[in-house]
Design a protein around this motif. Structure first.
Motif, short mmCIF file in Angstrom:
data_model
loop_
_atom_site.label_atom_id
_atom_site.label_comp_id
_atom_site.label_asym_id
_atom_site.label_seq_id
_atom_site.Cartn_x
_atom_site.Cartn_y
_atom_site.Cartn_z
N TRP A 98 0.78 -1.26 0.04
CA TRP A 98 -0.10 0.01 -0.18
C TRP A 98 0.89 1.20 -0.03
CZ3 TRP A 98 -2.49 3.07 4.48
CH2 TRP A 98 -3.70 3.85 4.09
N ALA A 99 1.94 1.28 0.68
CA ALA A 99 2.90 2.26 0.83
C ALA A 99 3.43 2.58 -0.55
CB ALA A 99 4.08 1.94 1.80
N TYR A 100 3.83 1.56 -1.37
CA TYR A 100 4.35 1.94 -2.56
C TYR A 100 3.33 2.07 -3.73
CZ TYR A 100 9.19 0.11 -1.53
OH TYR A 100 10.33 0.24 -0.96
N ALA A 101 2.28 1.39 -3.45
CA ALA A 101 1.07 1.86 -4.80
C ALA A 101 0.67 3.30 -4.47
CB ALA A 101 0.15 0.70 -4.49
N ARG A 102 0.55 3.72 -3.21
CA ARG A 102 -0.46 4.82 -2.92
C ARG A 102 0.45 6.26 -2.80
NH1 ARG A 102 -2.79 8.99 -2.43
NH2 ARG A 102 -4.70 9.39 -1.29
N PHE A 103 1.68 6.12 -2.18
CA PHE A 103 2.35 7.20 -1.94
C PHE A 103 3.74 7.37 -2.47
CE2 PHE A 103 -0.33 6.28 1.87
CZ PHE A 103 -1.10 7.50 1.85
N SER A 104 4.14 8.65 -2.86
CA SER A 104 5.58 8.77 -3.51
C SER A 104 6.43 8.67 -2.66
CB SER A 104 5.42 10.37 -3.93
OG SER A 104 6.92 10.81 -4.45
N HIS A 110 4.75 7.63 2.87
CA HIS A 110 5.28 6.37 2.36
C HIS A 110 6.27 5.61 3.50
CE1 HIS A 110 7.09 3.97 -0.74
NE2 HIS A 110 8.42 4.23 -0.10
N TRP A 111 7.19 6.46 4.07
CA TRP A 111 8.14 6.02 4.86
C TRP A 111 7.51 5.40 6.17
CZ3 TRP A 111 12.15 4.30 2.43
CH2 TRP A 111 12.50 5.22 1.05
N LEU A 112 6.58 6.16 6.64
CA LEU A 112 5.92 5.88 8.07
C LEU A 112 5.24 4.36 7.58
CD1 LEU A 112 4.60 9.22 9.48
CD2 LEU A 112 6.53 7.72 10.15
N ALA A 116 5.95 1.15 9.93
CA ALA A 116 4.63 0.39 10.42
C ALA A 116 4.87 -1.26 9.89
CB ALA A 116 3.54 1.07 10.16
N GLY A 117 4.88 -1.58 8.80
CA GLY A 117 4.80 -2.54 8.13
C GLY A 117 6.21 -3.43 8.82
N ASP A 118 7.26 -2.90 8.94
CA ASP A 118 8.56 -3.72 9.54
C ASP A 118 8.19 -3.90 11.27
OD1 ASP A 118 11.21 -4.31 9.89
OD2 ASP A 118 11.51 -2.62 11.32
N ARG A 119 7.51 -2.84 11.62
CA ARG A 119 7.16 -3.44 13.08
C ARG A 119 5.99 -4.29 13.35
NH1 ARG A 119 10.63 -3.36 16.08
NH2 ARG A 119 11.45 -3.42 13.99
N VAL A 120 5.05 -4.40 12.21
CA VAL A 120 4.00 -5.49 12.35
C VAL A 120 4.81 -6.86 11.87
CG1 VAL A 120 2.19 -6.43 10.81
CG2 VAL A 120 2.10 -4.21 11.50
N ASP A 121 5.74 -7.02 11.15
CA ASP A 121 6.61 -8.00 10.82
C ASP A 121 7.33 -8.51 11.88
OD1 ASP A 121 7.35 -10.04 8.97
OD2 ASP A 121 9.06 -9.14 8.24
N ALA A 122 7.89 -7.62 12.77
CA ALA A 122 8.72 -8.06 13.97
C ALA A 122 7.68 -8.61 15.09
CB ALA A 122 9.32 -6.86 14.55
N VAL A 123 6.58 -8.14 15.14
CA VAL A 123 5.77 -8.51 15.99
C VAL A 123 5.28 -9.97 15.83
CG1 VAL A 123 3.34 -8.40 17.17
CG2 VAL A 123 4.63 -6.23 17.02
N GLY A 124 5.09 -9.98 14.32
CA GLY A 124 4.43 -11.55 13.78
C GLY A 124 5.80 -12.39 14.21
N ALA A 125 6.99 -12.03 13.97
CA ALA A 125 8.15 -12.80 14.26
C ALA A 125 8.18 -13.44 15.86
CB ALA A 125 9.24 -12.32 13.80
N HIS A 126 7.83 -12.11 16.74
CA HIS A 126 7.77 -12.69 17.96
C HIS A 126 6.63 -13.37 18.32
CE1 HIS A 126 11.09 -9.98 19.24
NE2 HIS A 126 10.41 -8.99 18.96
N VAL A 127 5.55 -13.48 17.80
CA VAL A 127 4.29 -14.32 18.08
C VAL A 127 4.70 -15.91 17.57
CG1 VAL A 127 1.93 -14.77 17.48
CG2 VAL A 127 2.72 -12.54 18.14
N ARG A 128 5.38 -15.85 16.30
CA ARG A 128 5.61 -17.22 15.72
C ARG A 128 6.84 -17.87 16.69
NH1 ARG A 128 5.27 -14.32 11.09
NH2 ARG A 128 7.48 -13.85 10.92
N SER A 129 7.64 -17.23 17.37
CA SER A 129 8.61 -17.52 18.16
C SER A 129 8.05 -18.03 19.38
CB SER A 129 9.72 -16.46 18.60
OG SER A 129 10.36 -16.89 19.50
N LEU A 130 7.23 -17.46 20.02
CA LEU A 130 6.39 -18.03 21.32
C LEU A 130 5.87 -19.16 20.80
CD1 LEU A 130 5.07 -14.60 22.75
CD2 LEU A 130 6.90 -16.33 23.59
N ALA A 131 5.10 -19.41 19.76
CA ALA A 131 4.62 -20.54 19.44
C ALA A 131 5.07 -21.68 19.18
CB ALA A 131 3.38 -20.11 18.26
#
Length: 196
Positions: A98-104, A110-112, A116-131
């Motif tokens: 969405w950042a690439y498709a919508r914002f210059s 774009h950068w925020l 945010a996508g990086d932080r969501v990915d990090a949280v997902g990695a932590h959750v997968r690690s706990l499981a």
């Protein structure tokens, strides 16, 4: 066989002002403009050599287009070569696309969104690690144990270290997600026990 530079496609779609500003006008308006136009004024001018055969080659061979690959809206097409080792996935992938498709790339949004996508990915990695059978160990993986063995006081103070400003925040960022996850697990377990 020489190719005309107008025949070589450019990935940039932003318009260039026509006619281009006059060199004298630019030199008058921008202090120091054009100081490196004369190769004799450049420190690297004596070693710069343009290979005419290389200049006529044009664009390198293109990789096959991947419609799922993110591409900035400033570019008409993907660069000739791009990485495919880490494809976007999940919610973080949707945020990044969405950042690439919508914002210059010149927009803060774009950068925020990419952060945010990086932080969501990090949280997902932590959750997968706990499981998983081998969850992350924040004590050994952050290097906090080495702090006691590597002159902790002398290396921290009196050295002008810039990280002193955010030292108080580090435990929150490292331990915070683990404390929150533990609290959520305990809360969920209490609810299950109360229902029984």
């Amino acid at each position: 066989m020489s190719t005309n530079s107008a025949d070589i496609p450019t990935p940039y779609t932003a318009s260039v002002p026509r006619p281009a500003p006059d060199r004298a006008a630019l030199r008058a308006r921008i202090p120091g403009w054009g100081v490196d136009l004369d190769p004799a004024d450049r420190p690297s001018g004596t070693v710069e050599r343009i290979d005419p055969a290389a200049a006529d080659r044009g664009m390198p061979p293109r990789q096959a287009d991947d419609p799922g690959r993110e591409r900035s809206i400033e570019h008409a097409f993907l660069t000739p070569v791009y990485g495919t080792a880490q494809p976007l996935h999940g919610l973080s992938g949707h945020i990044r696309r969405w950042a690439y498709a919508r914002f210059s790339e010149g927009r803060v949004a774009h950068w925020l969104l990419l952060v945010a996508g990086d932080r969501v990915d990090a949280v997902g990695a932590h959750v997968r690690s706990l499981a998983s059978a081998h969850p992350d160990n924040p004590i050994t993986e952050t290097g906090v144990l080495s702090e006691t063995r590597r002159r902790p006081i002398r290396s921290r103070f009196g050295r002008g270290r810039i990280d002193q400003r955010h030292t108080w925040l580090d435990p929150l960022l490292v331990a915070g997600p683990w404390v929150l996850a533990g609290w959520l697990v305990l809360r969920g377990a209490r609810r299950v026990l109360r229902r029984r």
